[in-house]
Design a protein around this motif. Sequence first.
Motif, PDB file in Angstrom:
ATOM      1  N   ASP A 257       0.846  -1.185   0.000  1.00  0.00           N
ATOM      2  CA  ASP A 257       0.000   0.000   0.000  1.00  0.00           C
ATOM      3  C   ASP A 257       0.892   1.249   0.000  1.00  0.00           C
ATOM      4  O   ASP A 257       1.845   1.338   0.783  1.00  0.00           O
ATOM      5  CB  ASP A 257      -0.867  -0.012   1.262  1.00  0.00           C
ATOM      6  N   THR A 258       0.589   2.203  -0.878  1.00  0.00           N
ATOM      7  CA  THR A 258       1.378   3.440  -0.922  1.00  0.00           C
ATOM      8  C   THR A 258       1.102   4.341   0.273  1.00  0.00           C
ATOM      9  O   THR A 258       1.848   5.293   0.510  1.00  0.00           O
ATOM     10  CB  THR A 258       1.107   4.233  -2.206  1.00  0.00           C
ATOM     11  N   GLU A 259       0.033   4.073   1.025  1.00  0.00           N
ATOM     12  CA  GLU A 259      -0.281   4.897   2.191  1.00  0.00           C
ATOM     13  C   GLU A 259       0.361   4.370   3.470  1.00  0.00           C
ATOM     14  O   GLU A 259       0.133   4.904   4.551  1.00  0.00           O
ATOM     15  CB  GLU A 259      -1.794   5.011   2.354  1.00  0.00           C
ATOM     16  N   ALA A 260       1.173   3.309   3.353  1.00  0.00           N
ATOM     17  CA  ALA A 260       1.865   2.745   4.505  1.00  0.00           C
ATOM     18  C   ALA A 260       3.203   3.447   4.709  1.00  0.00           C
ATOM     19  O   ALA A 260       3.963   3.646   3.762  1.00  0.00           O
ATOM     20  CB  ALA A 260       2.091   1.246   4.301  1.00  0.00           C
ATOM     21  N   GLU A 261       3.495   3.823   5.962  1.00  0.00           N
ATOM     22  CA  GLU A 261       4.790   4.397   6.333  1.00  0.00           C
ATOM     23  C   GLU A 261       5.245   5.499   5.366  1.00  0.00           C
ATOM     24  O   GLU A 261       4.561   6.477   5.182  1.00  0.00           O
ATOM     25  CB  GLU A 261       5.844   3.284   6.429  1.00  0.00           C
ATOM     26  N   THR A 262       6.394   5.285   4.690  1.00  0.00           N
ATOM     27  CA  THR A 262       6.973   6.307   3.811  1.00  0.00           C
ATOM     28  C   THR A 262       6.579   6.110   2.352  1.00  0.00           C
ATOM     29  O   THR A 262       7.180   6.714   1.462  1.00  0.00           O
ATOM     30  CB  THR A 262       8.505   6.295   3.918  1.00  0.00           C
TER      31      THR A 262
END
Length: 336
Positions: free
Chosen positions: A243-248
């Motif tokens: 997921d691109t919304e995870a962490e960095t």
Amino acid sequence: MAFSRATLMALKDGGRVLQAAKRGEKLLGPLALLPGVWRNEDGLEGHGWNMIALPFETRPGSTLDYRLLLNQYNETLVFDLVDKGVPNRGLTAGIQADQSLMAMDYEQVTDQIATADFPQSTVLGPTSPPGNTIHHEPGLWLNMLDQITDGYDIARLGSVPHGDALLALGRSVPVTPGAPVIPDVSGLPLKVKQDLDSPYLAPYKHFHENLFEGVFDPVHPAELLKRANEGVDILRTTTLSVDTEAETGGIHNIPFVVKQANASSMRSTFWIQELAETDSQGRPKLRLQYLQIVMLDFDPRTSGLPGRIIWPHISINTMRKVESAPDDKIELFASM
């Protein structure tokens, strides 16, 4: 999967190697079944489906400022080179604390079989005809061997010729017995009234009542993944979810894309399936399914509230492993 200190030290002491990716490579961890060539073959032709809403000029007598475009496609997805022992240098409390990664490259190409849109884009000319390539994406999958942050041990990096680059992160999970559990997913846009009788959702209602190619419903786009597993004897499933919304993680786009239809996030899940049916070497034959959702932001919200409508751009496919590795690129690197 834990790796011995000796293995990690060997990688960090100059053990970096670029070579052909092989199925079962232990250092690839949860990615170990990916190396090779995957295609829509052997009864899975045409199992790739794509839906995307696009900005579209308002027609006389209509308030719609978008069109819904659907594609059926065949795909070739190749995982062919692995970069072992990629070093990331670091310090912790003044002590050397380097990280070792395994990086495996991939290339995705999808070729259209059929297409339809609503409202029809006659003013813009015909949509891409059958046989045309509609997507090309090179990238990397990473398996982080140590120095893992918050459990994020896998990642996917991709580049799309429209002007988008992404980094998505995930946490590997144990292999599960049997077939995957495919989630229910809605293809309807967010931040609008979820009512198919709303005039603004007329394109979705059109294809919900007139299924694309007689089978694909953009309101329930994941249903064909479930149907493809009916009657298939699946021994176990490896799940890769990033997921691109995870962490960095995140997506970066060129200015035109940001202004017109910004790709704001991406979430994808791969299900690698080992079948009861075996190959010539007595190993389980492999299938791969994926569900990918890219969120596009455009059009003011119909309620007059701030922000833009969020449109799910969804792709699904079911493929087979057809080759262990593509020889052409491997021979190229071997000769260097």
